[in-house]
Write a protein that holds these residues in place. Structure first.
Motif, mmCIF file in Angstrom:
data_model
loop_
_atom_site.group_PDB
_atom_site.id
_atom_site.type_symbol
_atom_site.label_atom_id
_atom_site.label_comp_id
_atom_site.label_asym_id
_atom_site.label_seq_id
_atom_site.Cartn_x
_atom_site.Cartn_y
_atom_site.Cartn_z
ATOM 1 N N SER B 32 35.064 34.861 51.877
ATOM 2 C CA SER B 32 36.488 34.796 51.545
ATOM 3 C C SER B 32 36.810 35.724 50.377
ATOM 4 O O SER B 32 37.881 36.326 50.336
ATOM 5 N N ARG B 33 35.870 35.877 49.460
ATOM 6 C CA ARG B 33 36.091 36.798 48.337
ATOM 7 C C ARG B 33 36.161 38.248 48.836
ATOM 8 O O ARG B 33 36.969 39.044 48.383
ATOM 9 N N PHE B 36 39.519 38.846 50.434
ATOM 10 C CA PHE B 36 40.570 38.980 49.426
ATOM 11 C C PHE B 36 40.490 40.348 48.740
ATOM 12 O O PHE B 36 41.503 41.016 48.530
ATOM 13 N N THR B 39 41.839 42.982 50.999
ATOM 14 C CA THR B 39 43.299 42.902 51.078
ATOM 15 C C THR B 39 43.939 43.555 49.856
ATOM 16 O O THR B 39 44.854 44.382 49.975
ATOM 17 N N VAL B 40 43.456 43.176 48.689
ATOM 18 C CA VAL B 40 44.029 43.699 47.442
ATOM 19 C C VAL B 40 43.864 45.219 47.378
ATOM 20 O O VAL B 40 44.807 45.949 47.033
ATOM 21 N N GLU B 178 45.509 19.972 25.286
ATOM 22 C CA GLU B 178 45.441 19.045 26.424
ATOM 23 C C GLU B 178 44.994 19.754 27.687
ATOM 24 O O GLU B 178 44.388 19.164 28.570
ATOM 25 N N SER B 179 45.339 21.026 27.814
ATOM 26 C CA SER B 179 44.917 21.800 28.980
ATOM 27 C C SER B 179 44.726 23.250 28.574
ATOM 28 O O SER B 179 45.567 23.814 27.865
ATOM 29 N N GLN B 181 44.359 25.609 30.862
ATOM 30 C CA GLN B 181 44.741 26.415 32.022
ATOM 31 C C GLN B 181 45.762 27.497 31.642
ATOM 32 O O GLN B 181 45.670 28.637 32.095
ATOM 33 N N GLY B 182 46.727 27.088 30.814
ATOM 34 C CA GLY B 182 47.769 28.024 30.402
ATOM 35 C C GLY B 182 47.199 29.177 29.597
ATOM 36 O O GLY B 182 47.532 30.346 29.856
ATOM 37 N N LEU B 185 45.365 31.528 31.851
ATOM 38 C CA LEU B 185 46.269 32.339 32.672
ATOM 39 C C LEU B 185 46.818 33.514 31.855
ATOM 40 O O LEU B 185 46.851 34.659 32.335
ATOM 41 N N ILE B 186 47.204 33.217 30.619
ATOM 42 C CA ILE B 186 47.746 34.283 29.765
ATOM 43 C C ILE B 186 46.645 35.308 29.448
ATOM 44 O O ILE B 186 46.878 36.517 29.473
ATOM 45 N N ARG B 189 46.204 37.562 32.402
ATOM 46 C CA ARG B 189 47.323 38.494 32.586
ATOM 47 C C ARG B 189 47.298 39.600 31.534
ATOM 48 O O ARG B 189 47.639 40.744 31.807
ATOM 49 N N MET B 192 44.903 42.004 32.715
ATOM 50 C CA MET B 192 45.444 42.798 33.811
ATOM 51 C C MET B 192 46.373 43.905 33.296
ATOM 52 O O MET B 192 46.256 45.059 33.681
ATOM 53 N N LEU B 193 47.269 43.507 32.397
ATOM 54 C CA LEU B 193 48.315 44.417 31.944
ATOM 55 C C LEU B 193 47.814 45.412 30.902
ATOM 56 O O LEU B 193 48.119 46.600 30.966
ATOM 57 N N MET B 198 45.275 47.748 37.224
ATOM 58 C CA MET B 198 45.880 48.413 38.385
ATOM 59 C C MET B 198 46.366 49.823 38.069
ATOM 60 O O MET B 198 46.577 50.614 38.957
#
Lengths: 265, 270
Positions: B32-33, B36, B39-40, B178-179, B181-182, B185-186, B189, B192-193, B198
Motif C-alpha cells: 500500500s505504501r 501511494f 500515486t503521489v 493532552e495530545s 497529534q497537533g 501535524l504542524i 507541514r 513539507m513547506l 515538493m
C-alpha cells in the motif's frame, strides 16, 4: 418519507451535540487538533500561493481557483467526518466483527453507525474551508450559497466513498490499509488542479477515484454558476453514495460477528 | 569500558535488526505504501511537466524536468519512510508503558532510535526503488556520479538522525500536552513547506533562501535531494555544517527534555 428524513436529521443533530460534548471533556486535545488541522490546511494554501507567485497560471487555473478548490474540499471533508467520523473506522470495525452493537439498535444500521463517532480534526478542516473561502475569495451572496451547497454535496461524496472503501472488508477480509490508500488517493487527486490530468487518468477520476465530483465539478460550478455543473455534482454524489450503500448492505449479509462484548458510549 | 560500549551498540543493533525483519513481514503495508508513493509521484510529475511547459524554460531552480522528478523521488522517499515515532512515544507516556521500558537494561531513547532506524531503512529502500521505477518509466534515468552518490550516502544518515531527534522532541511533549497529534501535524507541514519536499529551495524567492537553508528541515530533505540529482562540493560542505549544528542542538534538546521528562514519571505500584 419526509418525516423519516426529519427524524434522522434530529438523530444526527443529537449525535453531533453528544460527540462534541465528549470531545470537550478533553478540550486541550480537541482544540489542539482543530487548530493544528487549520494550520496544516493553511500550509498547503500558503504553498499554492507561493507556487502561483512564481508560476502565475497553470493551464488556465489561477490561485483563486486553487483556493476555491481547497476551500470546498476541506469544508466538505470536515463536515462529512466531523458528523460521521465512524466512516474512517468502518473497514476495521467490519473485519473485527464489531458492528453487532449497531445491529441491535432500532435504527438503520449504516447511518446510525456512521454518526456514532466524530473526528475532532475534521472540524478544523470544516472551519478552514469556510474561513478561507469567505476571507480570500470574498464571494457575493449567490456564490456563498452555492459554496455551502457544494460543501454538503462534497461531504456526501466523501461519505459514500468511505462507505464503499470500508465495505471491502466484507469481501476481502481486513481491508483497512486498502481502504486508507484508496481514500488517500481520492484526497491526493482532488487537491490538485484537474487540468494536470488527461486521457485515461481523467476517466479514472470520475469513476474509481471520484475526485472529479469532489473538487473539479464543484469548482467549475462556483466559477461558472452553471445549473448544469451543480446538477452533475448532485448526480455524481448520489451515484457514489448509492454505490457505497449498496456495497455495504450487500456485504452485510456476509458479516460474521466477532462475539465481542462492547458498549456504545 | 570499550567492551561495554560495544555491548550497548550490539544491543541496539539487534533492536534495529528485529525492526527490519518485522517491517519486511508486513507485505500488505509495504504494497500500500508503494501504491501511494507511485500515486503521489505521478501527480507531481504531471504538475512539474505542466509548469515546465508553461514557463517555456529548460531549467527551474537549476534543475531540468528529469532532475526535478528524481529530486522528488529522493525527498518523497525520505518523508514517506518516516515512522510514526512521535505516536509510539506519546502512547508509551499516556498508557504508562514507559514505566515498563524504564525497568529494562536499555536506554529508552536509544532503543527507540534502534527500532525507528530499522523500520526507516526498509521503508526508504522500498520507496527509493519504487520511485526510481516510476521516474525511469515517466522521464527516464539521469546520470549519477560516484562522488554525488557518496555525498548522498553521507548526508542521508545524518538527515535520518536529525529527523529522529525532531520526532522524539514532538513525542516527549506528551508529558505536558493532552495530545501531541497537533504538534506532529504542524512539524510535518513545516518540513513539507520549509524543507523543500515538493519544490526545491532554489525555486523560492532569493530573500528567504538563506533562512530556509539554515533550518533543520532543509538539512533533512533539500540537501539529500540536491545531492542525489545535482551534487556540488560547496553544497555538500554547507550541508555538513548545518547538519552538524542541528545534531548538536537537537541532540542536546532531546537529552535535556528526556531527562527532565523522566523526573515526572510516577509509578503507582500494582
Amino acid at each position: 418519507m419526509i418525516r423519516s428524513l426529519a427524524d434522522y436529521l434530529h438523530l444526527a443533530a443529537a449525535y453531533v451535540r453528544f460527540n462534541l460534548r465528549a470531545h470537550l471533556e478533553y478540550r486541550g486535545a480537541f482544540f489542539s487538533q482543530v487548530v493544528s488541522m487549520f494550520i496544516n490546511d493553511g500550509a498547503w494554501v500558503a504553498f499554492w500561493i507561493l507556487f502561483f507567485r512564481r508560476f502565475p497560471v497553470l493551464h488556465g487555473w489561477t490561485v483563486t481557483d486553487v483556493i476555491s478548490l481547497w476551500a470546498v474540499v476541506t469544508a466538505g471533508f470536515g463536515l462529512a467526518f466531523g458528523i460521521m467520523g465512524n466512516a474512517f473506522q468502518l473497514a476495521s470495525s467490519i473485519a473485527q466483527g464489531e458492528i453487532d452493537v449497531w445491529l441491535l439498535q432500532p435504527r438503520a444500521v449504516l447511518p446510525h453507525m456512521l454518526l456514532g463517532r466524530s473526528a475532532p480534526s475534521a472540524w478544523g478542516d470544516a472551519l478552514f474551508g469556510f474561513v478561507v473561502y469567505l476571507g480570500f475569495v470574498r464571494p457575493d451572496w449567490p456564490h456563498a450559497f452555492v459554496f455551502v451547497f457544494m460543501s454538503l454535496i462534497v461531504g456526501v461524496v466523501f461519505i459514500g466513498f468511505a462507505v464503499l472503501c470500508g465495505s471491502l472488508s466484507f469481501f476481502v477480509g481486513h481491508a483497512g490499509a486498502l481502504a486508507d490508500q484508496w481514500r488517500n488517493a481520492l484526497i491526493s487527486f482532488s487537491t490538485y488542479p484537474p487540468t494536470l490530468f488527461q486521457g485515461a487518468v481523467k476517466v479514472l477520476l470520475y469513476t474509481a477515484i471520484p475526485a472529479g465530483f469532489v473538487s473539479y465539478l464543484p469548482v467549475e460550478a462556483l466559477r461558472s454558476m452553471s445549473a448544469v455543473d451543480v446538477l452533475l455534482c448532485v448526480g455524481g454524489a448520489l451515484l457514489v453514495l448509492t454505490t457505497g450503500v449498496t456495497a455495504f448492505y450487500w456485504g452485510l449479509r456476509r458479516y460474521e460477528s466477532g462475539n465481542l462484548v462492547s458498549l456504545n458510549g | 569500558m570499550r567492551a561495554e560500549c560495544l555491548k550497548s551498540i550490539s544491543k541496539y543493533s539487534w533492536i534495529g535488526y528485529t525492526a527490519v525483519r518485522s517491517e519486511l513481514a508486513y507485505s500488505a503495508a509495504n504494497v500500500s505504501r508503494i501504491i501511494f508513493m507511485a500515486t503521489v509521484l505521478y501527480v507531481f510529475m504531471r504538475l512539474w511537466s505542466v509548469v515546465y511547459e508553461g514557463a517555456g524554460v529548460e531549467r527551474l531552480g537549476g534543475l531540468t524536468e528529469t532532475q526535478m522528478l528524481w529530486y522528488l523521488v529522493a525527498t518523497e522517499s525520505i518523508i514517506m519512510s518516516m515512522p510514526r515515532l512521535w505516536h509510539e512515544v506519546d502512547q508509551d507516556v499516556r498508557t504508562g508503558a514507559l514505566a515498563v521500558h524504564l525497568i529494562r537494561p536499555l536506554s529508552y531513547a536509544a532503543a527507540q532510535f534502534g527500532r525507528s532506524t530499522g523500520e526507516r531503512v526498509v521503508r526508504f529502500a522500498i520507496n527509493l526503488m519504487m520511485g526510481s521505477v516510476v521516474a525511469i518509466l515517466f522521464v527516464g534515468p539521469i546520470p549519477f556520479s560516484v562522488a554525488g552518490l557518496s555525498m548522498f550516502a553521507l548526508v542521508l544518515p545524518m538527515a535520518f538522525v536529525i529527523d529522529f531527534f525532531g520526532a522524539m522532541l514532538v513525542g516527549l511533549c506528551a508529558f505536558w500536552l493532552e495530545s501531541t497529534q497537533g504538534v506532529a501535524l504542524i512539524y510535518s507541514r513545516l518540513m513539507m513547506l520549509l524543507g523543500g519536499l515538493m519544490v526545491p529551495l532554489e525555486v523560492y524567492p532569493d530573500s528567504v533562501q538563506p533562512i530556509l537553508r539554515a533550518l533543520p528541515f532543509a538539512a533533512i530533505l533539500n540537501a539529500p535531494g540536491r545531492m542525489l540529482v545535482a551534487p556540488s562540493s560547496a553544497l555538500f560542505v554547507h550541508c555538513l555544517e548545518v547538519q552538524t549544528m542541528c545534531l548538536v542542538v537537537y541532540g542536546f534538546a532531546v537529552f535535556a527534555l528526556h531527562r527532565y521528562a523522566l523526573k515526572r514519571v510516577f509509578v503507582n505500584g500494582g
